[in-house]
Design a protein around this motif. Sequence first.
Motif, PDB file in Angstrom:
ATOM      1  N   LEU A   1     149.846   9.131 -36.097  1.00 25.81           N
ATOM      2  CA  LEU A   1     148.670  10.064 -36.096  1.00 25.81           C
ATOM      3  C   LEU A   1     148.377  10.340 -34.734  1.00 25.81           C
ATOM      4  CD1 LEU A   1     146.587   8.958 -39.107  1.00 25.81           C
ATOM      5  CD2 LEU A   1     147.796  10.914 -38.969  1.00 25.81           C
ATOM      6  N   ALA A   2     148.511   9.394 -34.001  1.00 26.04           N
ATOM      7  CA  ALA A   2     147.965   9.509 -32.336  1.00 26.04           C
ATOM      8  C   ALA A   2     148.928  10.517 -31.618  1.00 26.04           C
ATOM      9  CB  ALA A   2     147.973   8.181 -31.669  1.00 26.04           C
ATOM     10  N   LYS A   3     150.484  10.365 -32.060  1.00 30.19           N
ATOM     11  CA  LYS A   3     151.274  11.234 -31.390  1.00 30.19           C
ATOM     12  C   LYS A   3     151.024  12.591 -31.900  1.00 30.19           C
ATOM     13  CE  LYS A   3     154.479   7.700 -30.530  1.00 30.19           C
ATOM     14  NZ  LYS A   3     155.482   6.675 -31.065  1.00 30.19           N
TER      15      LYS A   3
ATOM     16  N   PRO B   1     142.544  27.893 -36.730  1.00 26.70           N
ATOM     17  CA  PRO B   1     143.348  26.906 -35.770  1.00 26.70           C
ATOM     18  C   PRO B   1     142.344  26.863 -34.336  1.00 26.70           C
ATOM     19  CG  PRO B   1     144.164  29.030 -35.860  1.00 26.70           C
ATOM     20  CD  PRO B   1     143.214  29.179 -36.628  1.00 26.70           C
ATOM     21  N   GLN B   2     141.223  27.415 -34.395  1.00 23.66           N
ATOM     22  CA  GLN B   2     140.594  27.420 -33.004  1.00 23.66           C
ATOM     23  C   GLN B   2     140.238  25.671 -32.717  1.00 23.66           C
ATOM     24  OE1 GLN B   2     140.444  30.398 -34.525  1.00 23.66           O
ATOM     25  NE2 GLN B   2     141.488  30.916 -32.712  1.00 23.66           N
ATOM     26  N   THR B   3     139.997  25.144 -34.066  1.00 20.97           N
ATOM     27  CA  THR B   3     139.830  23.881 -34.196  1.00 20.97           C
ATOM     28  C   THR B   3     140.772  22.878 -34.787  1.00 20.97           C
ATOM     29  OG1 THR B   3     138.384  23.902 -36.053  1.00 20.97           O
ATOM     30  CG2 THR B   3     137.216  23.978 -33.947  1.00 20.97           C
ATOM     31  N   PRO B   4     140.980  21.649 -34.376  1.00 15.08           N
ATOM     32  CA  PRO B   4     141.973  20.829 -34.846  1.00 15.08           C
ATOM     33  C   PRO B   4     141.950  20.850 -36.603  1.00 15.08           C
ATOM     34  CG  PRO B   4     140.830  19.717 -33.129  1.00 15.08           C
ATOM     35  CD  PRO B   4     139.882  20.900 -33.412  1.00 15.08           C
ATOM     36  N   PRO B   5     143.223  20.790 -37.181  1.00 20.89           N
ATOM     37  CA  PRO B   5     143.140  20.419 -38.532  1.00 20.89           C
ATOM     38  C   PRO B   5     142.908  18.965 -38.776  1.00 20.89           C
ATOM     39  CG  PRO B   5     145.467  20.325 -37.553  1.00 20.89           C
ATOM     40  CD  PRO B   5     144.264  20.839 -36.467  1.00 20.89           C
ATOM     41  N   VAL B   6     142.665  18.570 -39.998  1.00 21.28           N
ATOM     42  CA  VAL B   6     142.600  17.116 -40.165  1.00 21.28           C
ATOM     43  C   VAL B   6     143.989  16.571 -40.729  1.00 21.28           C
ATOM     44  CG1 VAL B   6     141.575  15.521 -41.590  1.00 21.28           C
ATOM     45  CG2 VAL B   6     139.981  17.323 -41.080  1.00 21.28           C
ATOM     46  N   LEU B   7     144.364  15.695 -39.928  1.00 22.08           N
ATOM     47  CA  LEU B   7     145.669  14.953 -40.211  1.00 22.08           C
ATOM     48  C   LEU B   7     145.308  13.488 -40.932  1.00 22.08           C
ATOM     49  CD1 LEU B   7     147.315  15.190 -36.653  1.00 22.08           C
ATOM     50  CD2 LEU B   7     147.367  16.718 -38.588  1.00 22.08           C
ATOM     51  N   SER B   8     146.385  13.214 -41.981  1.00 26.10           N
ATOM     52  CA  SER B   8     146.150  12.005 -42.795  1.00 26.10           C
ATOM     53  C   SER B   8     147.416  11.600 -43.152  1.00 26.10           C
ATOM     54  CB  SER B   8     145.258  12.353 -44.063  1.00 26.10           C
ATOM     55  OG  SER B   8     145.417  11.330 -44.970  1.00 26.10           O
ATOM     56  N   MET B   9     147.662  10.237 -43.213  1.00 23.69           N
ATOM     57  CA  MET B   9     148.531   9.524 -43.787  1.00 23.69           C
ATOM     58  C   MET B   9     148.301   8.522 -45.068  1.00 23.69           C
ATOM     59  SD  MET B   9     151.169   8.762 -40.668  1.00 23.69           S
ATOM     60  CE  MET B   9     152.440   8.083 -41.767  1.00 23.69           C
ATOM     61  N   ASN B  10     147.110   8.940 -45.743  1.00 22.87           N
ATOM     62  CA  ASN B  10     146.442   7.946 -46.834  1.00 22.87           C
ATOM     63  C   ASN B  10     147.371   8.026 -48.205  1.00 22.87           C
ATOM     64  OD1 ASN B  10     144.667   7.180 -44.934  1.00 22.87           O
ATOM     65  ND2 ASN B  10     143.220   8.517 -45.377  1.00 22.87           N
ATOM     66  N   ALA B  11     148.261   8.799 -48.035  1.00 18.57           N
ATOM     67  CA  ALA B  11     149.064   8.999 -49.478  1.00 18.57           C
ATOM     68  C   ALA B  11     149.488   7.593 -49.794  1.00 18.57           C
ATOM     69  CB  ALA B  11     150.215  10.206 -49.382  1.00 18.57           C
ATOM     70  N   PHE B  12     149.673   7.667 -51.146  1.00 21.13           N
ATOM     71  CA  PHE B  12     150.047   6.517 -51.770  1.00 21.13           C
ATOM     72  C   PHE B  12     151.450   6.168 -51.288  1.00 21.13           C
ATOM     73  CE2 PHE B  12     152.485   3.966 -55.156  1.00 21.13           C
ATOM     74  CZ  PHE B  12     151.565   2.801 -55.249  1.00 21.13           C
TER      75      PHE B  12
ATOM     76  N   LYS C   1     159.219  15.614 -37.909  1.00 25.79           N
ATOM     77  CA  LYS C   1     160.869  15.474 -38.588  1.00 25.79           C
ATOM     78  C   LYS C   1     161.878  15.089 -37.291  1.00 25.79           C
ATOM     79  CE  LYS C   1     160.539  18.540 -42.479  1.00 25.79           C
ATOM     80  NZ  LYS C   1     160.976  19.868 -43.093  1.00 25.79           N
ATOM     81  N   ASP C   2     161.441  15.903 -36.306  1.00 27.93           N
ATOM     82  CA  ASP C   2     162.289  15.742 -34.843  1.00 27.93           C
ATOM     83  C   ASP C   2     162.152  14.325 -34.341  1.00 27.93           C
ATOM     84  OD1 ASP C   2     163.253  18.282 -35.436  1.00 27.93           O
ATOM     85  OD2 ASP C   2     162.051  19.150 -33.712  1.00 27.93           O
ATOM     86  N   ASN C   3     161.202  13.624 -34.555  1.00 21.44           N
ATOM     87  CA  ASN C   3     160.573  12.250 -33.928  1.00 21.44           C
ATOM     88  C   ASN C   3     160.678  11.259 -34.987  1.00 21.44           C
ATOM     89  OD1 ASN C   3     160.165  13.129 -30.888  1.00 21.44           O
ATOM     90  ND2 ASN C   3     159.063  14.694 -32.030  1.00 21.44           N
ATOM     91  N   LYS C   4     161.164  11.469 -36.193  1.00 23.42           N
ATOM     92  CA  LYS C   4     160.912  10.332 -37.425  1.00 23.42           C
ATOM     93  C   LYS C   4     161.138   9.210 -36.780  1.00 23.42           C
ATOM     94  CE  LYS C   4     163.811  10.115 -41.060  1.00 23.42           C
ATOM     95  NZ  LYS C   4     163.970   8.956 -41.269  1.00 23.42           N
ATOM     96  N   GLU C   5     162.538   9.115 -36.289  1.00 20.24           N
ATOM     97  CA  GLU C   5     162.890   7.505 -35.625  1.00 20.24           C
ATOM     98  C   GLU C   5     162.245   6.964 -34.521  1.00 20.24           C
ATOM     99  OE1 GLU C   5     165.553   6.183 -37.283  1.00 20.24           O
ATOM    100  OE2 GLU C   5     165.549   7.808 -38.655  1.00 20.24           O
ATOM    101  N   GLN C   6     161.726   7.794 -33.766  1.00 25.22           N
ATOM    102  CA  GLN C   6     160.710   7.185 -32.823  1.00 25.22           C
ATOM    103  C   GLN C   6     159.391   6.857 -33.471  1.00 25.22           C
ATOM    104  OE1 GLN C   6     159.601  10.042 -29.725  1.00 25.22           O
ATOM    105  NE2 GLN C   6     158.106   8.668 -28.874  1.00 25.22           N
ATOM    106  N   PHE C   7     158.938   7.547 -34.418  1.00 22.04           N
ATOM    107  CA  PHE C   7     157.663   7.452 -34.815  1.00 22.04           C
ATOM    108  C   PHE C   7     157.528   6.143 -35.760  1.00 22.04           C
ATOM    109  CE2 PHE C   7     155.646  11.843 -35.664  1.00 22.04           C
ATOM    110  CZ  PHE C   7     155.701  12.022 -34.049  1.00 22.04           C
TER     111      PHE C   7
END
Length: 200
Positions: free
Chosen positions: A93-95, A68-79, A117-123
Motif C-alpha cells: 500500500l505504501a508503494k 482524481p483531484q484527491t487520492p482514491p482509497v486503497l485497500s487490501m482487506n479482501a479475504f 502487476k509490473d512490480n508483483k514480484e518485488q511487492f
Amino acid sequence: MPSARVAPPDRPMSGNEDQEMELGALRSIYEGDETFRELSPVSFQCRIGENGDPKAFLIEISWTETYPQTPPVLSMNAFFNNTISSTVKQSILAKLQEAVEVNLGTAMTYTLFEYAKDNKEQFMENHHPINSVTPISNIVSVETPNRAPSSKKKDKKEQLSKAQKRKLADKTDHKGELPRGWNWVDVVKHLSKTGSKDDE
C-alpha cells in the motif's frame, strides 16, 4: 430554496465528469477480464497474479467524491489476502501510495493496477504464504504444527540393504529388539584397549 450543494465556480463538477470518463475506459479495457471486478461505479478490485499463484493478491481502489483531484482509497482487506502478513500489505500500500502522489489529478486506477502487476514480484518478495514451504523451517512449524513433524520423520528413515536387514534380523529377537549384551564383545575389546593404557 437554494440547493444544498453548489459546485465551486472554477471547477463545475469536473471530478464527476473525469470519473465517468475513467469508468467508461475501465469497463472497455477490462471487459471480459476475470482479474477485474467492478464492485460499484466508484469501487474496483483487481487480482494481481494468476489464479492459484501463492503470490497473487487483490487490490481494491475506491474513488472519493473529489477523485482524481484527491487520492482514491486503497485497500487490501479482501479475504483473498488473508495469507499475506500485515507488514507485506502495508509495504504494498505504501508503494502504491507513492504512485498515487505522482498521478494525482489524472485518471489513475488502471495505472495503479498495472503498476502493481509490473512490480508483483518485488511487492511480494518478503511474503511467505501459510501453506508453502519456506527455507526457514520454524515458520512452517509455527504455522502448520501438525504437518511439519510427520514429513520430517519420513526423511530420517535410512534405507537398509537386504544383507543389512538380514544381519539385523539375526541379531534381534521376535520383537525386533537386540538381546541384552549383544555388543558386549565390542565393549570388552574397547575397555581392554583403554585399560591397558591406564596400567602403563
